[in-house]
Design a protein around this motif. Sequence first.
Motif, mmCIF file in Angstrom:
data_model
loop_
_atom_site.group_PDB
_atom_site.id
_atom_site.type_symbol
_atom_site.label_atom_id
_atom_site.label_comp_id
_atom_site.label_asym_id
_atom_site.label_seq_id
_atom_site.Cartn_x
_atom_site.Cartn_y
_atom_site.Cartn_z
ATOM 1 N N GLU A 133 -3.672 0.854 -8.446
ATOM 2 C CA GLU A 133 -4.390 0.900 -7.179
ATOM 3 C C GLU A 133 -3.406 0.596 -6.058
ATOM 4 O O GLU A 133 -2.528 -0.252 -6.210
ATOM 5 C CB GLU A 133 -5.491 -0.159 -7.211
ATOM 6 C CG GLU A 133 -6.474 -0.106 -6.092
ATOM 7 C CD GLU A 133 -7.600 -1.104 -6.298
ATOM 8 O OE1 GLU A 133 -7.759 -1.975 -5.421
ATOM 9 O OE2 GLU A 133 -8.284 -1.031 -7.326
ATOM 10 N N THR A 134 -3.560 1.285 -4.928
ATOM 11 C CA THR A 134 -2.704 1.002 -3.778
ATOM 12 C C THR A 134 -3.224 -0.234 -3.044
ATOM 13 O O THR A 134 -4.329 -0.707 -3.322
ATOM 14 C CB THR A 134 -2.676 2.199 -2.800
ATOM 15 O OG1 THR A 134 -4.008 2.408 -2.312
ATOM 16 C CG2 THR A 134 -2.135 3.457 -3.456
ATOM 17 N N ALA A 135 -2.465 -0.733 -2.090
ATOM 18 C CA ALA A 135 -2.857 -1.913 -1.314
ATOM 19 C C ALA A 135 -4.184 -1.685 -0.587
ATOM 20 O O ALA A 135 -4.956 -2.616 -0.385
ATOM 21 C CB ALA A 135 -1.763 -2.282 -0.328
ATOM 22 N N ASP A 136 -4.459 -0.444 -0.199
ATOM 23 C CA ASP A 136 -5.719 -0.161 0.502
ATOM 24 C C ASP A 136 -6.845 0.265 -0.451
ATOM 25 O O ASP A 136 -7.881 0.760 -0.016
ATOM 26 C CB ASP A 136 -5.514 0.879 1.607
ATOM 27 C CG ASP A 136 -5.013 2.218 1.084
ATOM 28 O OD1 ASP A 136 -4.682 2.334 -0.112
ATOM 29 O OD2 ASP A 136 -4.958 3.174 1.898
ATOM 30 N N GLY A 137 -6.622 0.084 -1.774
ATOM 31 C CA GLY A 137 -7.700 0.309 -2.741
ATOM 32 C C GLY A 137 -7.842 1.719 -3.279
ATOM 33 O O GLY A 137 -8.791 2.024 -3.995
ATOM 34 N N ARG A 138 -6.902 2.602 -2.961
ATOM 35 C CA ARG A 138 -6.988 3.977 -3.464
ATOM 36 C C ARG A 138 -6.541 4.043 -4.922
ATOM 37 O O ARG A 138 -5.590 3.370 -5.320
ATOM 38 C CB ARG A 138 -6.144 4.936 -2.621
ATOM 39 C CG ARG A 138 -6.727 5.192 -1.250
ATOM 40 C CD ARG A 138 -5.928 6.190 -0.419
ATOM 41 N NE ARG A 138 -4.530 5.762 -0.295
ATOM 42 C CZ ARG A 138 -3.484 6.502 -0.681
ATOM 43 N NH1 ARG A 138 -3.640 7.694 -1.194
ATOM 44 N NH2 ARG A 138 -2.256 6.039 -0.533
ATOM 45 N N CYS A 139 -7.237 4.871 -5.703
ATOM 46 C CA CYS A 139 -6.882 5.107 -7.104
ATOM 47 C C CYS A 139 -6.453 6.559 -7.265
ATOM 48 O O CYS A 139 -6.747 7.396 -6.422
ATOM 49 C CB CYS A 139 -8.081 4.808 -8.012
ATOM 50 S SG CYS A 139 -8.619 3.092 -7.928
ATOM 51 N N GLN A 155 -8.367 8.040 -14.869
ATOM 52 C CA GLN A 155 -7.494 7.435 -13.879
ATOM 53 C C GLN A 155 -6.081 7.364 -14.435
ATOM 54 O O GLN A 155 -5.884 7.114 -15.624
ATOM 55 C CB GLN A 155 -7.979 6.023 -13.522
ATOM 56 C CG GLN A 155 -7.196 5.397 -12.404
ATOM 57 C CD GLN A 155 -7.705 4.018 -12.012
ATOM 58 O OE1 GLN A 155 -8.706 3.546 -12.530
ATOM 59 N NE2 GLN A 155 -7.016 3.373 -11.104
ATOM 60 N N SER A 170 1.537 1.134 -10.497
ATOM 61 C CA SER A 170 0.313 0.408 -10.132
ATOM 62 C C SER A 170 -0.910 1.320 -10.311
ATOM 63 O O SER A 170 -0.816 2.541 -10.218
ATOM 64 C CB SER A 170 0.388 -0.100 -8.696
ATOM 65 O OG SER A 170 0.414 0.990 -7.795
#
Length: 192
Positions: free
Chosen positions: A142-148, A133, A140
Amino acid sequence: MLKQELPNLNGGLTPAEASVRALRELAAFDSTALSGFRAVLVETATGLELYEHIPVYEGVFVWSGRRGMRVGISERDFFAIDATSGRDLFRTPRFRQFRQNGEPIEGEDDDVMWEDLETGGVYASGIAISGRQIPWDDGSWETADGRCRFVYPSEMHVEQRPRRTDDSSPVVQALRAVFEASVASGNPVRWC
C-alpha cells in the motif's frame, strides 16, 4: 436450529439450552465434506477465484455511483445493471475486458470496455474488474496515501464450484466457541 437462532440483525438472545442443540448441528455440519455449490467469477487464464456470489448482496460487488451502475455475478453470469431502474446493461457468463487504445488496464478508466464472449457484443463500462492484489515496485502493499495495486485479468467467466464445509471453518469455530461458553456458564448468547 441454527437458522432459527442466528440473527440477521444486531440483537437477540440464544438460551443455553438452545446452545446445546446448536453445537450438535455444528458437529453435523462439520462431518460433511461438501455443502453444495457456489457461483464464482474466475480469471480464465489462471483459474483463480476473484469474487463469489453473495446472496445477501444479490451478487453485487461493485456499487458505482459515478457510473450509476451495480456490477456483480448471479448464479450463472456476470452482470452490470442500472442502479436506478435495475435494467440490465451487460450480462454474460464469459467476457473479456480491455482498453480501447490497447494499453494495459491499470485501474478504473473511462475507456474500459467489456466484450461478451458469447455474442461478441461490446459495452463501454468505464469500470475495470480487478483480480488479486500485487505489491508495488518497492515491495510495499500500500502507498502512503492508501492506494493498492491489482492485476486486471483480461478474460473472466462465471462457474459453479463445490462449496466445502472447511470453507466455513472460521465461522464454525467462532460459533462453536460462543455456544460452548454459553453451555459451560449456563448463560444465553447475547447477539450484539
